[in-house]
Design an enzyme around this catalytic site. Structure first.
Site, PDB file in Angstrom:
ATOM      1  N   HIS A   1      16.877 -27.272  -7.685  1.00 48.48           N
ATOM      2  CA  HIS A   1      16.202 -28.379  -8.121  1.00 48.48           C
ATOM      3  C   HIS A   1      16.726 -29.268  -7.535  1.00 48.48           C
ATOM      4  CE1 HIS A   1      13.147 -26.326 -10.703  1.00 48.48           C
ATOM      5  NE2 HIS A   1      12.442 -26.553  -9.780  1.00 48.48           N
TER       6      HIS A   1
ATOM      7  N   CYS B   1      15.935 -28.637 -18.463  1.00 49.63           N
ATOM      8  CA  CYS B   1      15.065 -27.782 -17.882  1.00 49.63           C
ATOM      9  C   CYS B   1      13.969 -27.496 -19.346  1.00 49.63           C
ATOM     10  CB  CYS B   1      15.576 -26.214 -17.027  1.00 49.63           C
ATOM     11  SG  CYS B   1      16.404 -25.977 -16.107  1.00 49.63           S
TER      12      CYS B   1
END
Lengths: 996, 278
Positions: free
Chosen positions: B167, B268
């Site tokens: 990511h 996250c």
């Protein structure tokens, strides 16, 4: 569109008329007189082109109507008969032609005759000149008529008809215009001459000083930001700034530099009205309907000095939001809406303000009940906030929106993917759908240019990169490309620079358009604003007016009838003005024309300033800016007259460029962009219309370089091959050298060398590919003179140019004439004659013939005379050609002339002693290059002039602009010692008959 | 448009047992110690709840969704709007349901990504307070970014190619207002350059030696000021030294040793919400 009556008449008259017109124009535009204008610009195309000057104006409207560029469409050879072409031809072309014709006529009457015949034929052809343009043409015609009685008269009649037609045709024109037209018609009936005069007046640029009693007035309708309509009567020839100032005055707005007037073009695209150019020429056939709006969104509205300015900005943003141009989230819509309510209605009053009290406001493109409720809820929280505070809060939130102040343009990337170009205060943003996929801050951009429908930015190499890169985008059409380019230039100047770019900066020829932003920069306007010393002006907010109107209120158009009466009255008196005014207008138009051409062709803007760091810019401009500030401050108020003065006063003033022959200190640039640039401002109008090129069949570029050279320098360069010159035929590489050598040879004489290069591109033939191998002729252009050797080697590397030179096959040509010119050097005028080289394959030389040798001459007139002689020879040849049976092809011809100021005074009419003259011609399938080298001795100084003509023939696919740009670039590099005094680009395009 | 970093609520989700064995991995093959991971997560939640005083919604784990603890990927919340994503990994698509319900309860305006061609992981979305940067990764495509741009119209949304990492936020995050924490790797630096080029705003950068350490959580909480949750000295000692230079921040090291094995980073594990902004 196919046939233009007016054009016919024009044709006949043109030759005669032209000269006069030019003279007239010159005086008007710039103090500098007459001479340059006449001969210089026109020369190139003049002979060849049948069409007359008059047609220009009429045509312009047509052009306008038909978005396509006039120039491009026409077919190849200038020699080809231009039957209906004149219409298509851009005004400037026409003028040029006319001028050229004049010259031709003077020089060689015989030549003229044939042309005239042709013209007549053309005339016979149906003239459907489209539109309103007719009026303008008429004026020119009328002038001609005066000078030349009988034939002209006929023409005049025709013109009148045309005018009428045009008027009728121009639907878009406001009622008043129609009325005017009617009045005009009546007048016409009365006295043709008078009518003509009137027309002329109309066409002539409005100058505050105008003497004409009968000036035609037009009512402009301006939609203000609050949705109300402001009507204002202006002269038909008034410049944009006049109207803008009227509006600002009406609004009591002082910080007006952030604002502008816009109009919708035929394609419904919003265009900014250039303050320095005539309104009429910008709007073309569109109605005199404008919108006052924010042009430059201040990144920090809190720095605006006056509340009224912020208020107007708020109004603009409300529109932007309601229309969806400025996307917002729900919350932001509600918040901004609530500030609007607070500003307009004051504190929330539960009794007075029920839920429906906001139904008249539009807060979002899709306004929901939920949103309205939210707005009301937030409105309640603003209690106690003054309208000014509410506006300020509104702006503080609006300015954070990512699309605030971003001017979006549809485009495609190099892979054909749809993207959007967003121009904003900080640079250029690239969007794909809603995503930002790239961003080019102004400091990263070295150059902005456009070619045809392509828009390019040259990017400064990154830290790890060594080379500059160029990013290209495809716009829907040429106009769109130019529009983006202009917006970029303006935004860059306004937000990035301390003061507008100084026109005279550029040393060398830059073919690109010279358009520049001429107004104040943000820095300057802030400076000026800081000095505002007036009590905060009272202004009424929209709420009271609005009542039942939505924020984005629909424009209401008011047509005032009185205008009609005024117009008629004006027209009656107008006839008197006549000549002088007309002349002025003409000259301007010519200038403009040239500028446009250049613009179109090269369309390369060099934003030199970008390269500099801001600091550098600051330093650079520091001294100047002081002067400017004082000056600007001195004349804070929008006074048209002052503007004009300022413009004319500016070094770059268009006059010269237009004048053609007049050497400008700064190279052509200013002229080219005439539209936008203040410098060129005078010329502007035509430009707008012209810029759009449908198809370019041929382009002829003539670059004349005058190098003052010190004899020494020139000599050394030349030494290599003197003799080769003549006979070096067809050896590619050698040729180029030989040419140079030749040049050098001549150099024996002293110093000044002049090189004229013409590049003609003929359409049909091979396209780019072909050109390249052959070495683009165009490229070669500038190089010719001094550095024969260097040129070859160096240039080649860069681009085609190098190759081009070699390619040249030598021909001995007519060039003798040119040589003579050179000797005469003084005459800047170039007569470029083009007679349409009918056949595609046929060499275009003919066209180029008269090159501008204007170089040195500061005074136009002198040049002319000389030019004439030259032109004659060519003309004669051409005429012959024309006589020949050539396939009938409709062609458009554009000629762009760029002249640099002469370094030396030599040019001025003093001929000096001709030491040597050589002409070399080379031919290949696609290109023909003719090089004339002349050396003259004046007062102990030797002057070497190299004149190159390059004819490029090819399909529209060829990238003429690029070829030109390269040629010029190479020339610069190759002949650092020499200066380019003139570049004439002559472009002939075969018109598709379909085009209108 | 509230102050950047102001949060009132957090949505978290418990660690499923399947995390150890079935969670998606990009690189590490190191075995995940489930109990330690669960403990680690509990500490994480307690910091949010007890230490920082956020109102934390704890969603139960779903064994069928091994990656469900990483709620960040399921939603992007900005202001009053929550965009429910369509995660790039098909196995994670169902994770959004519970998150959506939770955010709905919080009164957020829900925008769902229904376009079947769109994918977006919240881990690819970096919100700076001024604009969004969206990493174009294996999990996120352009269409997903477009929908994000539609959902948050006030802000510019710029594309940043992500290579070598799962990511965008695998190597960067916000460490303060206008302060981007960025890793030292070439990939990270390259991405930063792109972001700097794409932005009209000039961001400060906080460069840390370890890319993974660049993922931290910044908050601006009433009474506490600047708060930064970052890696522990045990994990990235050198990077911690960098964080410790932020004198004005309340620095809270939070261990992430286990979850990182399955590509989990600090950001996250939560979706932060500020209800006051609505």
């Amino acid at each position: 569109m196919t046939t233009e009556v007016g054009s016919e008449t024009d044709v006949k008259k043109e030759p005669e008329k032209v000269p006069e017109v030019q003279h007239q124009t010159d005086p008007v535009q710039t103090d500098q007189p007459d001479k340059p204008a006449d001969s210089d610009p026109q020369p190139v195309a003049s002979v060849a082109q049948p069409e007359e000057s008059r047609s220009v104006e009429p045509e312009s409207p047509q052009e306008e109507s038909s978005s396509p560029d006039p120039s491009s469409p026409p077919a190849i050879g200038g020699q080809k008969k231009e039957k209906g072409i004149s219409r298509f031809l851009p005004p400037w072309l026409k003028r040029q032609k006319s001028q050229s014709q004049d010259q031709a006529s003077e020089s060689a009457e015989s030549a003229e005759k044939p042309q005239s015949l042709k013209e007549e034929e053309e005339e016979s052809e149906p003239k459907d000149q489209p539109d309103g343009a007719g009026a303008a043409p008429n004026t020119e015609k009328t002038e001609e008529v005066k000078e030349e009685s009988r034939p002209e008269e006929v023409q005049l009649e025709e013109n009148e008809k045309e005018e009428e037609k045009s008027v009728g045709s121009a639907d878009t024109q406001p009622v008043r215009e129609e009325k005017e037209a009617e009045s005009e018609v009546k007048e016409r009936e009365e006295e043709k001459k008078e009518e003509e005069q009137v027309i002329q007046q109309e066409t002539s640029v409005l100058s505050p000083l105008r003497l004409n009693k009968k000036m035609k007035m037009v009512v402009c309708h301006v939609t203000l930001l609050d949705g109300t309509q402001f009507s204002c009567e202006v002269e038909k020839r008034a410049k944009g700034q006049y109207l803008f100032f009227q509006v600002c005055e009406q609004l009591n707005l002082v910080e007006k530099d952030y604002f502008g007037l816009s109009f919708k073009d035929n394609a419904e695209q919003r265009c900014w009205l250039d303050p320095t150019k005539e309104i009429k020429r910008q709007i073309r056939n569109s109605q005199w309907q404008f919108a006052f709006s924010v042009k430059f969104y201040p990144p920090d509205p809190s720095q605006l000095t006056e509340d009224i300015t912020r208020y107007l900005l708020c109004l603009q943003l409300r529109q932007d939001i309601a229309s969806g141009r400025l996307p917002c989230s729900f919350v932001t819509h509600a918040l901004l809406g609530s500030y609007s309510l607070q500003a307009e209605l004051g504190d929330y009053d539960p009794e007075e303000h029920r839920l429906d009290y906001i139904s008249d406001f539009q807060f979002a493109p899709n306004q929901t009940k939920e949103l309205e409720e939210k707005v009301v809820e937030l409105h309640k929280s603003h209690r106690g906030m003054t309208p000014a505070q509410a506006d300020a809060q509104f702006l503080e939130n609006a300015k954070k929106l990512s699309m605030y102040g971003v001017d979006l343009h549809h485009a495609k990337d190099s892979e054909g993917v749809d993207i959007m170009l967003g121009v904003c205060a900080n640079g250029l943003l690239i969007y794909k759908d809603r995503l930002r996929i790239n961003r080019f801050a102004w400091p990263k951009i070295l150059k902005i240019s456009y070619k045809r429908s392509n828009f390019y930015i040259k990017i400064r190499p990154g830290e790890a990169e060594q080379f500059e890169s160029t990013v290209g985008f495809k716009l829907p059409n040429h106009r769109a490309a130019k529009r983006v380019w202009k917006v970029c230039v303006e935004h860059h100047t306004f937000f990035r620079l301390m003061s507008p770019e100084n026109p005279t900066k550029s040393k060398f020829l830059t073919l690109g358009s010279k358009f520049r932003y001429s107004g104040r920069t943000q820095a300057q306007t802030r400076q000026a604003s800081s000095l505002i010393d007036r009590p905060a002006p009272y202004f009424q907010r929209t709420s009271s007016k609005r009542i039942s109107r939505s924020l984005d209120g629909a424009p209401m158009v008011n047509v005032s009838d009185y205008s009609h009466a005024v117009d008629s009255a004006l027209t009656a008196g107008a006839g008197e003005n006549g000549p002088a005014l007309e002349l002025n207008s003409d000259s301007k138009s010519k200038l403009r024309v040239q500028g446009e051409n250049i613009y179109v062709r090269h369309s390369n803007l060099m934003l030199e300033d970008l390269d500099k760091t801001q600091e550098d810019v600051l330093k650079h401009q520091a001294s100047i800016s002081e002067l400017k500030r004082s000056f600007m401050e001195a004349t804070p108020e929008p006074r048209p007259s002052q503007w004009d003065k300022r413009l004319t006063g500016s070094p770059a003033t268009t006059l010269r460029l237009q004048a053609q022959g007049v050497p400008q200190n700064s190279p052509p640039h200013p002229e080219t962009d005439s539209r936008d640039v203040s410098k060129s401002t005078e010329v502007k109008p035509e430009v707008n219309g012209q810029p759009e090129v449908v198809e370019v069949v041929e382009e002829t570029v003539v670059i004349e370089e005058v190098i003052k050279a010190k004899p020494k320098s020139s000599a050394p360069e030349t030494p290599v091959t003197v003799e080769t010159e003549v006979k070096e035929e067809r050896s590619l590489s050698s040729d180029s050298e030989s040419e140079e050598e030749e040049a050098e040879y001549h150099a024996q004489t002293p110093s000044a060398s002049i090189s004229v290069q013409q590049i003609e591109e003929e359409p049909e033939e091979e396209q780019e590919a072909g050109l390249i191998p052959q070495a683009l002729p165009s490229v070669v252009e500038s190089q010719p003179i001094t550095e024969a050797e260097p040129a070859d080697s160096a240039p080649s590397a860069e681009e085609e140019q190098a190759t081009a030179q070699p390619e040249e096959e030598e021909r001995t040509d007519k060039d003798d004439a040119p040589n003579g010119h050179a000797a005469e050097a003084p005459p800047p005028l170039r007569a470029v004659e083009e007679e349409p080289p009918v056949v595609n394959g046929s060499v275009s030389r003919v066209e180029a013939e008269l090159l501008p040798q204007v170089i040195c001459c500061s005074e136009p007139p002198v040049v002319k005379t000389e030019m004439v002689t030259i032109s004659d020879t060519f003309a004669a040849q051409k005429t012959e050609i024309s006589t020949k049976e050539v396939p009938i092809v409709h062609t458009e011809t554009k000629t762009i002339t760029y002249e640099a100021a002469q370094l030396d005074g030599n040019g001025d009419g003093e001929p000096g002693v001709l030491m040597t003259a050589q002409t070399i011609t080379s031919e290949s399938l696609c290109t023909t290059t003719t090089t004339h080298i002349t050396k003259t001795l004046k007062g102990g100084l030797s002057e070497t002039r190299i004149e190159k003509r390059i004819v490029i023939t090819g399909d529209s696919d060829i990238d003429h602009d690029q070829a030109l740009a390269q040629a010029i670039k190479e020339a610069k590099e190759q002949h650092p010692d020499m200066s380019v005094t003139r570049v004439v680009v002559h472009k002939e395009t075969e018109l598709a008959e379909d085009e209108d | 448009m509230s102050a950047f970093g102001r949060f009132t609520h957090a949505v978290v989700r418990a660690v499923p047992r399947s995390l150890a064995t079935e969670a998606l991995r990009t690189g590490s093959v190191e075995e995940l110690d489930l109990p330690r991971a669960q403990h680690e997560h509990e500490l994480y939640v307690s910091v949010l709840k007890q230490r920082l005083g956020l109102e934390v919604l704890e969603l139960p784990a779903d064994e069928a969704l091994p990656d469900c603890v990483f709620v960040e990927d399921a939603a992007v919340v900005c202001g009053d709007t929550a965009l429910i994503t369509r995660p790039g990994a098909a196995s994670r698509r169902n994770e959004t349901e519970a998150v959506k319900d939770a955010l709905t309860k919080l009164g957020l305006k829900i925008v769902e990504m229904t376009d079947e061609s769109a994918t977006l992981d919240g881990g690819d979305v970096l919100f700076t307070g001024r604009e969004f940067f969206v990493g174009l990764s294996k999990r996120t495509n352009q269409r997903g970014a477009e929908i994000l741009a539609d959902a948050f119209k006030d802000y510019a949304v710029s594309m940043v190619p992500v290579q070598g990492y799962l990511h965008l936020k695998s190597f960067c995050s916000m460490a303060g207002p206008d302060l981007i924490a960025i890793g030292s790797s070439d990939a990270a630096q390259k991405a930063l350059k792109i972001m700097q080029q794409m932005s009209d705003h000039k961001y400060d950068k906080l460069t840390v030696p370890d890319d993974l350490a660049a993922n931290c959580i910044y908050m601006n909480l009433p009474g506490k000021g600047d708060v930064l949750l970052h890696c522990t000295p045990e994990e990235f000692p050198e990077s911690v030294k960098v964080f410790e230079k932020l004198k004005d921040h309340m620095l809270i090291p939070v261990s992430n040793q286990e979850k990182v094995k399955v590509d989990g980073a600090l950001t996250c594990c939560s979706v932060l919400v500020c209800k006051n902004s609505v």
